[in-house]
Design a protein around this motif. Sequence first.
Motif, PDB file in Angstrom:
ATOM      1  N   VAL A 161       0.705  -1.085  -0.103  1.00 14.41           N
ATOM      2  CA  VAL A 161       0.008   0.000   0.093  1.00 14.41           C
ATOM      3  C   VAL A 161       0.714   1.270  -0.057  1.00 14.41           C
ATOM      4  CG1 VAL A 161      -1.881  -1.112   1.312  1.00 14.41           C
ATOM      5  CG2 VAL A 161      -0.206  -0.014   2.523  1.00 14.41           C
ATOM      6  N   PRO A 162       0.594   2.490  -0.469  1.00 14.61           N
ATOM      7  CA  PRO A 162       1.092   3.378  -0.290  1.00 14.61           C
ATOM      8  C   PRO A 162       1.742   3.778   1.002  1.00 14.61           C
ATOM      9  CG  PRO A 162      -0.795   4.049  -1.610  1.00 14.61           C
ATOM     10  CD  PRO A 162      -1.073   2.557  -1.121  1.00 14.61           C
ATOM     11  N   CYS A 163       2.873   4.358   1.196  1.00 13.12           N
ATOM     12  CA  CYS A 163       3.445   4.368   2.669  1.00 13.12           C
ATOM     13  C   CYS A 163       2.572   5.135   3.408  1.00 13.12           C
ATOM     14  CB  CYS A 163       5.016   4.850   2.406  1.00 13.12           C
ATOM     15  SG  CYS A 163       5.872   3.738   1.813  1.00 13.12           S
ATOM     16  N   GLU A 164       2.077   6.267   2.944  1.00 18.38           N
ATOM     17  CA  GLU A 164       1.121   7.057   3.841  1.00 18.38           C
ATOM     18  C   GLU A 164      -0.007   6.549   4.339  1.00 18.38           C
ATOM     19  OE1 GLU A 164       1.689   7.823   0.690  1.00 18.38           O
ATOM     20  OE2 GLU A 164      -0.081   8.333  -0.577  1.00 18.38           O
ATOM     21  N   PRO A 194       2.896   4.060  13.084  1.00 18.62           N
ATOM     22  CA  PRO A 194       3.330   5.241  12.595  1.00 18.62           C
ATOM     23  C   PRO A 194       4.067   5.162  11.283  1.00 18.62           C
ATOM     24  CG  PRO A 194       3.631   5.209  14.959  1.00 18.62           C
ATOM     25  CD  PRO A 194       3.481   4.048  14.460  1.00 18.62           C
ATOM     26  N   GLN A 195       4.161   5.903  10.442  1.00 17.17           N
ATOM     27  CA  GLN A 195       4.733   5.520   8.938  1.00 17.17           C
ATOM     28  C   GLN A 195       6.006   5.316   9.303  1.00 17.17           C
ATOM     29  OE1 GLN A 195       3.458   8.345   6.037  1.00 17.17           O
ATOM     30  NE2 GLN A 195       5.302   7.875   4.808  1.00 17.17           N
ATOM     31  N   GLU A 196       6.905   6.070  10.122  1.00 17.10           N
ATOM     32  CA  GLU A 196       8.242   6.058  10.433  1.00 17.10           C
ATOM     33  C   GLU A 196       8.580   4.748  11.143  1.00 17.10           C
ATOM     34  OE1 GLU A 196       6.099   8.597  11.102  1.00 17.10           O
ATOM     35  OE2 GLU A 196       6.267   8.629  13.369  1.00 17.10           O
ATOM     36  N   GLU A 197       7.559   4.199  11.603  1.00 14.32           N
ATOM     37  CA  GLU A 197       8.083   2.875  12.554  1.00 14.32           C
ATOM     38  C   GLU A 197       7.573   1.662  11.766  1.00 14.32           C
ATOM     39  OE1 GLU A 197       6.556   3.269  16.404  1.00 14.32           O
ATOM     40  OE2 GLU A 197       7.480   5.361  16.761  1.00 14.32           O
ATOM     41  N   ALA A 198       7.074   1.763  10.665  1.00 16.62           N
ATOM     42  CA  ALA A 198       6.589   0.773   9.693  1.00 16.62           C
ATOM     43  C   ALA A 198       7.407  -0.285   9.184  1.00 16.62           C
ATOM     44  CB  ALA A 198       5.590   0.990   8.682  1.00 16.62           C
ATOM     45  N   SER A 200       7.545  -2.335   6.942  1.00 17.78           N
ATOM     46  CA  SER A 200       7.495  -2.269   5.358  1.00 17.78           C
ATOM     47  C   SER A 200       6.192  -1.690   4.892  1.00 17.78           C
ATOM     48  CB  SER A 200       7.443  -3.830   4.778  1.00 17.78           C
ATOM     49  OG  SER A 200       6.158  -4.448   5.198  1.00 17.78           O
ATOM     50  N   ASN A 201       5.866  -1.804   3.772  1.00 15.05           N
ATOM     51  CA  ASN A 201       4.465  -1.374   3.224  1.00 15.05           C
ATOM     52  C   ASN A 201       3.489  -2.609   3.001  1.00 15.05           C
ATOM     53  OD1 ASN A 201       5.929  -1.759   0.993  1.00 15.05           O
ATOM     54  ND2 ASN A 201       4.769  -0.220  -0.299  1.00 15.05           N
ATOM     55  N   LEU A 202       3.806  -3.523   3.475  1.00 15.54           N
ATOM     56  CA  LEU A 202       3.209  -4.807   3.024  1.00 15.54           C
ATOM     57  C   LEU A 202       2.034  -4.797   4.293  1.00 15.54           C
ATOM     58  CD1 LEU A 202       5.812  -7.539   2.084  1.00 15.54           C
ATOM     59  CD2 LEU A 202       3.991  -6.539   0.561  1.00 15.54           C
ATOM     60  N   ALA A 203       0.785  -4.824   3.712  1.00 12.99           N
ATOM     61  CA  ALA A 203      -0.302  -4.471   4.818  1.00 12.99           C
ATOM     62  C   ALA A 203      -1.181  -5.920   4.435  1.00 12.99           C
ATOM     63  CB  ALA A 203      -1.207  -3.478   4.006  1.00 12.99           C
ATOM     64  N   ILE A 204      -1.778  -6.331   5.823  1.00 11.33           N
ATOM     65  CA  ILE A 204      -2.578  -7.453   6.027  1.00 11.33           C
ATOM     66  C   ILE A 204      -3.877  -6.854   5.238  1.00 11.33           C
ATOM     67  CG2 ILE A 204      -3.760  -9.018   7.583  1.00 11.33           C
ATOM     68  CD1 ILE A 204      -1.742  -8.570   9.355  1.00 11.33           C
ATOM     69  N   THR A 205      -4.555  -7.875   4.543  1.00 12.48           N
ATOM     70  CA  THR A 205      -5.660  -7.315   3.454  1.00 12.48           C
ATOM     71  C   THR A 205      -6.898  -8.061   3.698  1.00 12.48           C
ATOM     72  OG1 THR A 205      -5.018  -8.877   1.837  1.00 12.48           O
ATOM     73  CG2 THR A 205      -4.291  -6.977   1.727  1.00 12.48           C
ATOM     74  N   GLY A 206      -7.275  -8.737   4.936  1.00 12.05           N
ATOM     75  CA  GLY A 206      -8.468  -9.261   5.198  1.00 12.05           C
ATOM     76  C   GLY A 206      -8.760 -10.793   4.536  1.00 12.05           C
ATOM     77  N   ARG A 207      -7.471 -11.537   4.323  1.00 15.61           N
ATOM     78  CA  ARG A 207      -7.665 -12.926   4.262  1.00 15.61           C
ATOM     79  C   ARG A 207      -6.483 -13.808   4.762  1.00 15.61           C
ATOM     80  NH1 ARG A 207     -11.869 -11.050   2.573  1.00 15.61           N
ATOM     81  NH2 ARG A 207     -12.981 -11.337   0.833  1.00 15.61           N
ATOM     82  N   TYR A 208      -7.048 -14.787   5.255  1.00 14.86           N
ATOM     83  CA  TYR A 208      -6.086 -15.399   6.040  1.00 14.86           C
ATOM     84  C   TYR A 208      -6.310 -17.006   6.087  1.00 14.86           C
ATOM     85  CZ  TYR A 208      -6.578 -11.172   8.911  1.00 14.86           C
ATOM     86  OH  TYR A 208      -6.819  -9.755   9.266  1.00 14.86           O
ATOM     87  N   VAL A 209      -5.136 -17.759   6.472  1.00 16.33           N
ATOM     88  CA  VAL A 209      -5.473 -19.270   6.735  1.00 16.33           C
ATOM     89  C   VAL A 209      -4.771 -19.409   8.163  1.00 16.33           C
ATOM     90  CG1 VAL A 209      -4.985 -21.785   6.485  1.00 16.33           C
ATOM     91  CG2 VAL A 209      -5.997 -20.221   4.425  1.00 16.33           C
TER      92      VAL A 209
END
Length: 288
Positions: A161-164, A194-198, A200-209
């Motif tokens: 996702v975009p970093c912001e 917070p953006q500066e502590e993230a 990565s920009n790899l976000a969890i998107t709502g699907r899991y096993v």
Amino acid sequence: MEVTKAVIPAAGFGTRFLPVTKAQPKEMMPVLDKPTIQYVVEEAVEAGIDDILIITGRGKQAIERHFDKSYELEEELEADGKLDRLDRVQEIADLADIHYVRQKEREGLGDAVLYARKHVGDEPFALLLGDTIIENDRGCTETLIKQAEEYESSVLSLERVPCEQVPSYGVADVDGSASADGSFPVTDFVEKPPQEEAPSNLAITGRYVLTPQIFELLAETEKGVGGELQLTDAIRQLDHVRGVELAGDRYDIGNIPSWLQANIEMAIRHDDGEMNEAVEALLKEQFV
Ligand code: UTP
């Protein structure tokens, strides 16, 4: 390891969509001619699952009514000879064995998932957020299940996702590069950093096993960000977690711009030619 059950949390308040969600569940928000949660159930069914547990709560009865048989409506459609519509209505009630459990207090996604413990038992399960539609050629849940079975591990779908925007998501810290099948080990997660502590920009998107270890961890996890029991706080303690970055379109229906985008893009892609033309003509009229 075999995944045979899916859990769909749908008990949240949906405050971002008020006042629409004052008296109707956000998971019942229509996208074209179907409520959001029907797309989610269909994704699980397409992945080969026919045992689905929906976590509901107060004010969510419309979800149960939608997946139930509707005798009066069916009789009327049959009497009127509207057989194609009758088929569409009957298909919904036949989609899967759908079970329900009520989350007593809305104490967060982690708390909602804990309500699935009794039904799921000591098995891995697919988890699909009831307010998120994912359109993906490979089938998001199907791909996750294959990977989970192959690696005997929990697997999450991730998206850059975009970093912001990272402060709105659970974010993954990944280890090394992806294997040939596109998945990679995840070493840690942070909820809404917070953006500066993230990491990565790899976000969890709502699907899991998830493996059933998640229930033990959730039962021991303290409330976290926002005073809610955060699923991410328990996931980060799982023994093995992999991530997979999937291409495709994700729509978070609880947010108005994303819901509008879902309607427009899915109308344009819909196989009903009349609908595509009508929407394209409308957009040209407004913006070209
Ligand atoms: P959200 O994080 O979007 O929360 O939930 P929300 O409360 O529904 O919505 P807002 O932020 O107030 O607008 C993601 C998914 O988890 C479910 C929701 O129904 C949604 O499908 N959920 C969330 C629960 O089942 N229980 C909860 O306590 C919280």
